[in-house]
Design a protein around this motif. Structure first.
Motif, PDB file in Angstrom:
ATOM      1  N   MET A 129      21.870  41.052 -43.796  1.00  0.00           N
ATOM      2  CA  MET A 129      22.470  40.426 -44.952  1.00  0.00           C
ATOM      3  C   MET A 129      21.412  39.990 -45.961  1.00  0.00           C
ATOM      4  SD  MET A 129      25.110  37.228 -45.243  1.00  0.00           S
ATOM      5  CE  MET A 129      24.159  35.878 -44.611  1.00  0.00           C
ATOM      6  N   LEU A 130      20.318  39.387 -45.525  1.00  0.00           N
ATOM      7  CA  LEU A 130      19.308  38.896 -46.452  1.00  0.00           C
ATOM      8  C   LEU A 130      18.137  39.862 -46.587  1.00  0.00           C
ATOM      9  CD1 LEU A 130      18.900  35.090 -45.680  1.00  0.00           C
ATOM     10  CD2 LEU A 130      20.220  36.163 -47.467  1.00  0.00           C
ATOM     11  N   THR A 131      17.625  39.931 -47.803  1.00  0.00           N
ATOM     12  CA  THR A 131      16.402  40.686 -48.045  1.00  0.00           C
ATOM     13  C   THR A 131      15.232  39.887 -47.475  1.00  0.00           C
ATOM     14  OG1 THR A 131      15.992  39.599 -50.149  1.00  0.00           O
ATOM     15  CG2 THR A 131      17.356  41.611 -50.196  1.00  0.00           C
ATOM     16  N   PRO A 132      14.092  40.527 -47.251  1.00  0.00           N
ATOM     17  CA  PRO A 132      12.920  39.776 -46.787  1.00  0.00           C
ATOM     18  C   PRO A 132      12.550  38.613 -47.730  1.00  0.00           C
ATOM     19  CG  PRO A 132      12.557  42.117 -46.486  1.00  0.00           C
ATOM     20  CD  PRO A 132      13.844  41.974 -47.248  1.00  0.00           C
ATOM     21  N   ARG A 133      12.720  38.798 -49.035  1.00  0.00           N
ATOM     22  CA  ARG A 133      12.423  37.746 -50.010  1.00  0.00           C
ATOM     23  C   ARG A 133      13.310  36.526 -49.760  1.00  0.00           C
ATOM     24  NH1 ARG A 133      14.741  36.141 -54.805  1.00  0.00           N
ATOM     25  NH2 ARG A 133      16.251  37.837 -54.758  1.00  0.00           N
ATOM     26  N   LEU A 134      14.607  36.747 -49.590  1.00  0.00           N
ATOM     27  CA  LEU A 134      15.528  35.631 -49.356  1.00  0.00           C
ATOM     28  C   LEU A 134      15.327  35.018 -47.969  1.00  0.00           C
ATOM     29  CD1 LEU A 134      18.794  36.959 -51.036  1.00  0.00           C
ATOM     30  CD2 LEU A 134      17.090  35.375 -51.974  1.00  0.00           C
ATOM     31  N   GLU A 135      15.024  35.828 -46.991  1.00  0.00           N
ATOM     32  CA  GLU A 135      14.755  35.321 -45.637  1.00  0.00           C
ATOM     33  C   GLU A 135      13.546  34.390 -45.645  1.00  0.00           C
ATOM     34  OE1 GLU A 135      16.030  34.473 -42.239  1.00  0.00           O
ATOM     35  OE2 GLU A 135      16.968  36.322 -42.943  1.00  0.00           O
ATOM     36  N   CYS A 136      12.541  34.735 -46.428  1.00  0.00           N
ATOM     37  CA  CYS A 136      11.353  33.882 -46.556  1.00  0.00           C
ATOM     38  C   CYS A 136      11.726  32.522 -47.140  1.00  0.00           C
ATOM     39  CB  CYS A 136      10.309  34.585 -47.422  1.00  0.00           C
ATOM     40  SG  CYS A 136       8.775  33.671 -47.580  1.00  0.00           S
ATOM     41  N   ILE A 137      12.607  32.524 -48.116  1.00  0.00           N
ATOM     42  CA  ILE A 137      13.074  31.270 -48.711  1.00  0.00           C
ATOM     43  C   ILE A 137      13.782  30.425 -47.658  1.00  0.00           C
ATOM     44  CG2 ILE A 137      14.755  30.309 -50.350  1.00  0.00           C
ATOM     45  CD1 ILE A 137      14.015  32.759 -52.163  1.00  0.00           C
ATOM     46  N   VAL A 138      14.678  31.027 -46.907  1.00  0.00           N
ATOM     47  CA  VAL A 138      15.437  30.316 -45.868  1.00  0.00           C
ATOM     48  C   VAL A 138      14.486  29.652 -44.872  1.00  0.00           C
ATOM     49  CG1 VAL A 138      16.968  30.672 -43.881  1.00  0.00           C
ATOM     50  CG2 VAL A 138      17.553  31.659 -46.104  1.00  0.00           C
ATOM     51  N   LYS A 139      13.429  30.347 -44.489  1.00  0.00           N
ATOM     52  CA  LYS A 139      12.487  29.811 -43.490  1.00  0.00           C
ATOM     53  C   LYS A 139      11.714  28.597 -43.988  1.00  0.00           C
ATOM     54  CE  LYS A 139      11.960  34.107 -40.989  1.00  0.00           C
ATOM     55  NZ  LYS A 139      11.099  35.237 -40.667  1.00  0.00           N
ATOM     56  N   GLN A 140      11.734  28.343 -45.293  1.00  0.00           N
ATOM     57  CA  GLN A 140      11.023  27.195 -45.864  1.00  0.00           C
ATOM     58  C   GLN A 140      11.859  25.917 -45.843  1.00  0.00           C
ATOM     59  OE1 GLN A 140       7.786  27.794 -46.729  1.00  0.00           O
ATOM     60  NE2 GLN A 140       8.328  29.843 -46.020  1.00  0.00           N
ATOM     61  N   ILE A 141      13.105  26.028 -45.433  1.00  0.00           N
ATOM     62  CA  ILE A 141      14.046  24.920 -45.638  1.00  0.00           C
ATOM     63  C   ILE A 141      14.582  24.349 -44.331  1.00  0.00           C
ATOM     64  CG2 ILE A 141      16.282  24.318 -46.675  1.00  0.00           C
ATOM     65  CD1 ILE A 141      15.693  26.568 -48.734  1.00  0.00           C
ATOM     66  N   ARG A 142      14.585  23.036 -44.268  1.00  0.00           N
ATOM     67  CA  ARG A 142      15.299  22.235 -43.269  1.00  0.00           C
ATOM     68  C   ARG A 142      15.740  20.995 -44.017  1.00  0.00           C
ATOM     69  NH1 ARG A 142      15.926  23.798 -38.340  1.00  0.00           N
ATOM     70  NH2 ARG A 142      14.382  25.089 -37.347  1.00  0.00           N
ATOM     71  N   CYS A 143      17.044  20.810 -44.147  1.00  0.00           N
ATOM     72  CA  CYS A 143      17.512  19.691 -44.956  1.00  0.00           C
ATOM     73  C   CYS A 143      18.937  19.303 -44.582  1.00  0.00           C
ATOM     74  CB  CYS A 143      17.444  20.054 -46.436  1.00  0.00           C
ATOM     75  SG  CYS A 143      18.561  21.375 -46.927  1.00  0.00           S
ATOM     76  N   LYS A 144      19.393  18.252 -45.206  1.00  0.00           N
ATOM     77  CA  LYS A 144      20.784  17.844 -45.026  1.00  0.00           C
ATOM     78  C   LYS A 144      21.671  18.646 -45.984  1.00  0.00           C
ATOM     79  CE  LYS A 144      23.977  14.140 -45.101  1.00  0.00           C
ATOM     80  NZ  LYS A 144      24.435  12.896 -44.849  1.00  0.00           N
ATOM     81  N   THR A 145      21.376  18.553 -47.293  1.00  0.00           N
ATOM     82  CA  THR A 145      22.182  19.252 -48.296  1.00  0.00           C
ATOM     83  C   THR A 145      21.274  20.053 -49.214  1.00  0.00           C
ATOM     84  OG1 THR A 145      23.850  17.508 -48.270  1.00  0.00           O
ATOM     85  CG2 THR A 145      23.859  18.989 -50.164  1.00  0.00           C
ATOM     86  N   VAL A 146      21.562  21.319 -49.333  1.00  0.00           N
ATOM     87  CA  VAL A 146      20.804  22.195 -50.224  1.00  0.00           C
ATOM     88  C   VAL A 146      21.645  22.530 -51.446  1.00  0.00           C
ATOM     89  CG1 VAL A 146      21.531  24.345 -49.068  1.00  0.00           C
ATOM     90  CG2 VAL A 146      19.398  24.294 -50.371  1.00  0.00           C
ATOM     91  N   GLY A 147      21.015  22.522 -52.600  1.00  0.00           N
ATOM     92  CA  GLY A 147      21.637  23.008 -53.823  1.00  0.00           C
ATOM     93  C   GLY A 147      21.033  24.365 -54.131  1.00  0.00           C
ATOM     94  N   ASP A 148      21.850  25.391 -54.180  1.00  0.00           N
ATOM     95  CA  ASP A 148      21.367  26.742 -54.487  1.00  0.00           C
ATOM     96  C   ASP A 148      21.761  27.071 -55.917  1.00  0.00           C
ATOM     97  OD1 ASP A 148      20.251  29.290 -54.190  1.00  0.00           O
ATOM     98  OD2 ASP A 148      22.112  30.129 -53.384  1.00  0.00           O
ATOM     99  N   ILE A 149      20.793  27.079 -56.797  1.00  0.00           N
ATOM    100  CA  ILE A 149      21.029  27.269 -58.224  1.00  0.00           C
ATOM    101  C   ILE A 149      20.903  28.759 -58.543  1.00  0.00           C
ATOM    102  CG2 ILE A 149      20.302  26.602 -60.545  1.00  0.00           C
ATOM    103  CD1 ILE A 149      21.362  24.298 -58.596  1.00  0.00           C
ATOM    104  N   GLY A 150      21.942  29.302 -59.160  1.00  0.00           N
ATOM    105  CA  GLY A 150      21.990  30.746 -59.399  1.00  0.00           C
ATOM    106  C   GLY A 150      22.317  31.460 -58.102  1.00  0.00           C
ATOM    107  N   THR A 151      23.273  30.935 -57.376  1.00  0.00           N
ATOM    108  CA  THR A 151      23.577  31.387 -56.013  1.00  0.00           C
ATOM    109  C   THR A 151      23.981  32.847 -55.920  1.00  0.00           C
ATOM    110  OG1 THR A 151      24.653  30.685 -53.970  1.00  0.00           O
ATOM    111  CG2 THR A 151      26.033  30.739 -55.954  1.00  0.00           C
TER     112      THR A 151
END
Length: 130
Positions: A1-23
Motif C-alpha cells: 500500500m505505501l511507497t518507500p517514501r511514505l513508509e519512511c515517514i510512518v517510521k518516524q512517528i509515534r504519537c497520540k494524534t497525527v494531523g496529515d496535511i494534504g492527506t
C-alpha cells in the motif's frame, strides 16, 4: 500500500494524534493507526475529491472511528495542540512554508514531519530562521 517514501515517514512517528496535511488517499494515517504508531488521526486536504478518496479508504479499513477527515487549506482546520504530530509531505517546500507560516500557532505546538519534493534548502532555511 505505501511507497518507500511514505513508509519512511510512518517510521518516524509515534504519537497520540497525527494531523496529515494534504492527506490525498489517507494511506499514512491508515498505516499509523494500523501499526499502533498513532491512536487517532485527522486527515486534511484542500480539495474535496482527494478527501472523498480518503474517506473511502478509511471506511474500507474500518477506521472511521479513529481517523477524521477535514476539508482544509493546510493547518486551518486544526486547533493548536489538537495534533501532537503533523505530517506535511509530497508537496513543494514553498507550499510547506506557506502552510507553516499561515498556521504558525498550530505548527509550534506539534512535532513536524516534513518531506518536501523540491525547495528543500529554502524550507530548511525558513525553519532555522523561525
Amino acid at each position: 500500500m505505501l511507497t518507500p517514501r511514505l513508509e519512511c515517514i510512518v517510521k518516524q512517528i509515534r504519537c497520540k494524534t497525527v494531523g496529515d496535511i494534504g492527506t490525498d488517499h489517507a494511506y499514512v494515517p491508515i498505516r499509523l493507526i494500523q501499526s499502533g504508531r498513532a491512536e487517532t488521526a485527522i486527515a486534511c486536504d484542500v480539495i474535496e475529491g482527494p478527501l472523498k478518496n480518503a474517506r473511502k479508504n478509511i471506511a474500507e479499513y474500518s477506521l472511521s472511528d479513529k481517523i477524521e477527515t477535514r476539508l482544509s487549506y493546510g493547518l486551518d482546520a486544526l486547533a493548536p495542540n489538537e495534533a501532537d504530530t503533523i505530517v506535511i509531505a509530497g508537496m513543494g517546500g514553498d507550499i510547506i512554508m506557506k502552510i507553516l507560516e499561515r498556521g504558525e500557532q498550530t505548527a509550534r505546538g506539534a512535532r513536524l514531519v516534513l518531506q518536501p519534493m523540491k525547495a528543500q534548502y529554502e524550507l530548511r532555511k525558513f525553519l532555522t530562521a523561525k
